[in-house]
Write an enzyme that holds these catalytic residues in place. Sequence first.
Site, short mmCIF file in Angstrom:
data_model
loop_
_atom_site.label_atom_id
_atom_site.label_comp_id
_atom_site.label_asym_id
_atom_site.label_seq_id
_atom_site.Cartn_x
_atom_site.Cartn_y
_atom_site.Cartn_z
CG ASP A 1 -0.28 -0.24 2.52
OD1 ASP A 1 0.72 -0.96 2.55
OD2 ASP A 1 -0.76 0.27 3.55
CD GLU B 1 3.18 -1.26 7.51
OE1 GLU B 1 3.47 -1.14 8.72
OE2 GLU B 1 3.33 -0.33 6.69
CD GLU B 2 2.73 3.04 5.42
OE1 GLU B 2 2.62 3.49 6.58
OE2 GLU B 2 3.82 2.99 4.83
NE ARG C 1 17.64 -4.77 19.14
CZ ARG C 1 18.47 -3.96 19.78
NH1 ARG C 1 18.95 -2.87 19.19
NH2 ARG C 1 18.84 -4.22 21.03
CG HIS D 1 5.54 7.92 6.32
ND1 HIS D 1 4.52 7.66 7.20
CD2 HIS D 1 5.97 6.70 5.89
CE1 HIS D 1 4.34 6.34 7.30
NE2 HIS D 1 5.22 5.75 6.51
#
Length: 391
Positions: free
Chosen positions: A78, A136-137, A175, A361
């Site tokens: 998206d 996802e956003e 990580r 963004h």
Amino acid sequence: MGGAAALEVIFPEMVAWRRHLHQNPELSYQEERTSSFIAERLEELGLEVKRNIGGYGVVAELRGAGSGPVIALRADMDALPIQDEKNCDYASTVPGVMHACGHDGHVAALLGAAKYLASRKAELNGTVRFIFQPAEELSPGGAQPMIAAGVLDGVDEIYGAHLWTPFPSGEIYTRSGPIMAAADEFLLEIIGKGGHGGLPHETIDSLMVGSHLVVNLQSIVSRNLNPVEPSVISVGSFHAGSGFNVIAEKAVLNGTVRTFQHELRMQAKDRVTRVTADTCSMFGADFKLDYKLGYPPVINHRKETEWVMNTAAQLFGPDMVKECPLIMAGEDFSFYLANVPGCFFFVGAGNKEAGIGAPHHHPRFDIDESAILQTAKLFTALVLRRLTGTF
């Protein structure tokens, strides 16, 4: 890597896919054309493709010649409600919408990996599941509906990547344990008593109450939460008032809370509620607080993270693999990792010499497209090592 040359051959096609998607972005929950584009490319490879999974999600299955584990790879698709301000021939053609976070590159990398792995199907002892996720956003996100639709059924491990311009192109970051924060949101309406600006004693000034709340909410991190545990509370918007001589009756604050530990997350929620209630009470104002728990923190599994770092070191050299700092952004890949073992990693996509360094963004966001190739190489190497014993 035996497949490096083949992926280099596919790379121009990956760039073309990425640029097509960049020119034709679609917002969360609206990715109909993007979804069809992805499905068509996968069907051309002869994969088992399912469309409209949990929304506009696409899932493709590559079954190897031999039996073995099921490895899932995920990309999001998206775009964002941002006007593209880049001056390039692949800038967004959709007003007010652009790929400002690299999801177009994620799709291109995973499509490239699918194309290459399909060419080595006969060597695979196991199955590869390619997950292309919408939304996802925008919380509640596309991961949970896809999981509910069964995309993780039978999956033994899952891996996801994020192109990241704050990191130099060529470097891999991950990580074990928490890597990205829980992303919660609050919407607060303060209800006072409006009136004349010259007669404030006859009013309850919602703007003033809101101003105190902005300051008081910031004190939660510095004075109420454990200082050795990272956390952020930010008020992103504050709207009140309509005229220079009018006391505002209502004010609206919108903000976010970021934490990595469940206990701290719940403590922050409680403190935001208490501070809001006490501050409003002090001035005689009422309030409505909508506090939404968003994506939980992304927590990588130790074994799979070591697998990613070891594989990346063999591919690109140990100097190119770094331990990732904690990142306060959120990601709904967290839901996949809560269900099956896996690892989320970052691929550096910034290139200051080429003028690529705008933050995510941002209206001028772009990526070093060589990072797409690098992501595809790492995806394929992770699979090949697991399903063939070599890459």
